[in-house]
Design an enzyme around this catalytic site. Structure first.
Site, PDB file in Angstrom:
ATOM      1  N   SER A 199      10.188 -44.170   8.767  1.00  0.00           N
ATOM      2  CA  SER A 199      11.485 -44.671   8.648  1.00  0.00           C
ATOM      3  C   SER A 199      11.749 -45.388   7.350  1.00  0.00           C
ATOM      4  CB  SER A 199      11.693 -45.669   9.819  1.00  0.00           C
ATOM      5  OG  SER A 199      12.974 -46.454   9.361  1.00  0.00           O
ATOM      6  N   TYR A 225       9.589 -52.993  15.247  1.00  0.00           N
ATOM      7  CA  TYR A 225       9.767 -51.579  14.733  1.00  0.00           C
ATOM      8  C   TYR A 225       9.376 -51.383  13.142  1.00  0.00           C
ATOM      9  CZ  TYR A 225      12.570 -47.302  13.799  1.00  0.00           C
ATOM     10  OH  TYR A 225      13.082 -46.159  13.282  1.00  0.00           O
TER      11      TYR A 225
END
Length: 697
Positions: free
Chosen positions: A574, A587
């Protein structure tokens, strides 16, 4: 002039029906499908059928006699009108007058192009002459196990007379072609009482005045031969059981198959990469557990359709079922080396200046006593069908040995067909392989969103795909949407569970022979601030993405290393692995963990030819399971926008002002795994439409 209106009317009628299936052709297709879908009658893509009838010639307006025949490369069970070659019967039969003889027989296939009606449909096969020259309205040429068993028995001619009397006639072996058509036509003319023939070393041909009669006669030959074999075969056609070579218990043989498969696939891919198929059917296991299997496997297959798919002989492990994996691998490596030497010698014995180049010296069938059979091909369907053909060959051997002695056509004849110029031409007509053809991919979290888009793209580029997902039903549904089981399968995999991860890798190995490409995509996210994040929140996200990626990569790496074919591992990380966004501690931290796994594994696995790369997408809202499960609403709340506008919000903060979609990530995965980036490893590719704060430094 008086005939003109009639002819014009006929032309108009023909024009009206252009594109419509002729009733005779429709009847032929129906018969072909019935015969071809029953494996007792013929193997996949084996045999051919024909029908003769009339149609109006749109040019002359006159009735013309035509023959519809299954074209080259088609399959009877799935035959459609597009798979038929259509020929002018008068012109086809006139080729008899220009036939130059056996030495120039191959020229007759090219001559068939001058007998086609209109555009002619599919390319005529080598067996077209058999159908056209035999004086019967309907002809079937099939490769049933029972018929080939009689055809390959040492005393096949005598057995044919005993079983059928004079209703079925023996035809000595002759390579398929124009002369064989002349031979069968002459035999039918000389034996008006006959309904068909047994073709030595090859198969059967039957005929009839109607489609129903031809089908009935074909089935009569097949069923009568099978019944005779069943009634008169010796009790142990393959000899008594060979001590120590019997089938292992199912769980044990599957575990051994998984352990051996990567090494075997690497060996058989020495010349070119191949996809595999595993079969532990009782037919295979019983054969390998018999005393006669070494002699029979060395004799090779006989029917041309068989050895064109399986090579002339298989590679057979000559160790008992309880041999260790390590001992088996060492012996397989030795046997493979000898197989290549022997195959090169076979080629050198028979090749001449006109022979096509050797197509590779690796086996297509590998037999492991107690475990089963591995078969290989350029794709899964080819590999699976090769295995089916070898099962056919085992059945043929059983029937021939049960009544007599198995006596296939000799080696020189096999070479003439395997390296036939016409076979080479057929191979040349095959479409160019897709970029990822022969590669096997495992994608985690692939039942929806980014993972499904990746799996779909990889399959579209030629890869076989294993869709691993927490939800088995969803994984299987996604696989079904992508294609049949020759293209994709769905498996259940909780990536936090070591056993389930290993099971998903094992499933890939058994389904497709090995593994080449792994995409760590499974993930989830909880949008919480530091103070709101619980230990459970932290552990859940790290277990799924950091630990899960580690477990998947570790299990996959064992296969990649054993195969010695290189490979790719791709992490869907990401932009958050480098971008510090608000309320995203767990996350983003685990994505940073994944990003460093890429660098660590690239350094470790490079010596094995394995590339490891990552992709850093921006938030992918559309189709995302993560965003639809609550993450989207929370991120929208953080940024103060309606949830339905979150994708547009993300787009507007990028340099390109574009929303990132699942397909954009899939495109990047394909690029990393394509030959264009064969020298790239340890790289992270941003797929974020340009987020300056996430630029790699």
């Amino acid at each position: 002039m008086s005939g003109t209106p009639t002819n014009l009317a006929a032309v108009n009628l023909a024009a009206t029906h252009l594109g419509a299936t002729n009733p005779t052709a429709a009847e032929l297709i129906a018969r072909s499908n019935r015969l071809g879908t029953d494996p007792k009658n013929t193997n996949y893509a084996g045999g051919n059928t024909s029908a003769k009838g009339t149609e109006i010639d749109p040019v002359t307006g006159e009735s013309v006699e035509l023959m519809w025949v299954k074209g080259s490369g088609g399959d009877l069970g799935t035959l459609t009108e597009n798979g038929l070659a259509v020929l002018r019967l008068d012109r086809m039969r006139s080729l008899v007058n220009v036939y130059p003889g056996l030495d120039r027989e191959d020229e007759m296939v090219a001559a068939l192009d001058y007998t086609l009606h209109g555009k002619g449909g599919a390319a005529p096969s080598i067996d077209t002459a058999m159908h056209g020259l035999v004086d019967a309205a309907h002809v079937d040429h099939l490769h049933p196990d029972s018929g080939i068993a009689i055809a390959t028995a040492a005393d096949g001619e005598a057995l044919t007379a005993t079983i059928f009397g004079d209703t079925v006639v023996w035809v000595p072996w002759r390579r398929p072609g124009f002369q064989l058509g002349l031979d069968i036509a002459a035999i039918k003319e000389a034996n008006p009482q006959a309904i068909g023939c047994i073709l030595g070393g090859h198969g059967i041909t039957a005929w009839g005045d109607t489609s129903a009669e031809a089908e009935t006669n074909s089935l009569f030959i097949i069923d009568t031969a099978a019944a005779y074999i069943a009634a008169h075969s010796k009790a142990e056609p393959f000899g008594p059981a060979l001590d120590g070579y019997g089938a292992l218990p199912e769980a044990e043989r599957r575990a051994k198959a998984v352990a051996l498969a990567p090494t075997i696939r690497g060996l058989v891919s020495t010349d070119r990469a191949q996809v595999g198929h595993f079969d532990d059917d009782a037919v295979v296991l019983d054969f390998l557990g018999s005393t006669e299997h070494p002699r029979l496997t060395a004799l090779g297959t006989s029917c041309p359709d068989h050895f064109l798919r399986t090579k002339v002989t298989p590679l057979v492990l000559d160790l008992p079922a309880d041999a260790s994996v390590e001992e088996s691998i060492e012996r397989l490596q030795e046997l493979h080396e000898q197989y290549r030497v022997d195959y090169q010698a076979y080629y050198d014995r028979h090749a001449d200046a006109a022979s096509p180049a050797i197509r590779g010296a690796d086996p297509l069938i590998v037999l492991i006593p107690g475990v089963g059979m591995f078969s290989y091909g350029a794709n899964k369907q080819t590999a699976r069908v090769a295995g089916e053909f070898y099962v056919n060959a085992i059945n043929v051997m059983r029937g021939a040995e049960g009544l007599s002695t198995y006596a296939p056509i000799d080696e020189a004849e096999k070479f003439r067909i395997e390296y036939w110029a016409l076979e080479e031409a057929k191979l040349a007509r095959l479409p160019k392989p897709k970029p990822l053809a022969s590669r096997v991919a495992l994608v985690t979290g692939a039942a929806s969103g980014i993972g499904k888009a990746i799996a779909t793209r990889l399959a579209a580029e030629g890869a076989c795909v294993v869709i691993a997902d927490l939800n088995l039903a969803n994984a299987q549904a996604a696989a079904a949407q992508i294609g049949g089981t020759d293209v994709a399968i769905g498996v259940q995999a909780n990536v936090t569970d070591e056993d389930q991860v290993q099971a998903s890798v094992d499933a890939a190995v058994l389904a497709f022979g090995g593994l080449d490409l792994v995409v760590n995509n499974a993930g989830l996210s909880l949008s919480k601030s530091l103070l709101e994040t619980t230990v459970a929140d932290w552990d859940l996200q790290h277990n799924v993405m950091a630990k899960g990626s580690f477990l998947v990569s570790r299990s996959a790496a064992r296969v990649l290393i054993d195969q010695k074919l290189g490979g790719d591992i791709v992490y869907i990380s990401s932009k958050n692995s480098v971008f510090a966004g608000p309320n995203n501690i767990a996350y983003s931290a685990t994505k940073a963990d994944q990003a460093h796994q890429v660098r660590l594994l690239a350094a470790e696995l490079g010596e094995h030819g394995v590339k490891v790369n990552g992709i850093n997408p921006d938030g992918v809202v559309r189709g995302s399971g993560i965003f639809s499960s609550g993450w989207g609403a929370k991120r929208a709340a953080v940024y103060g926008v309606p949830e339905e506008e979150l994708g547009a919000y993300y787009a507007q903060r990028t340099l390109l002002k574009r929303e990132v979609l699942p397909e954009n990530v899939a495109n990047a995965v394909f690029a990393l795994c394509s030959s264009d980036l064969s020298h790239t490893t340890g790289l992270h590719i941003p797929v974020d439409a340009g987020v300056a704060a996430a630029f790699l430094r």
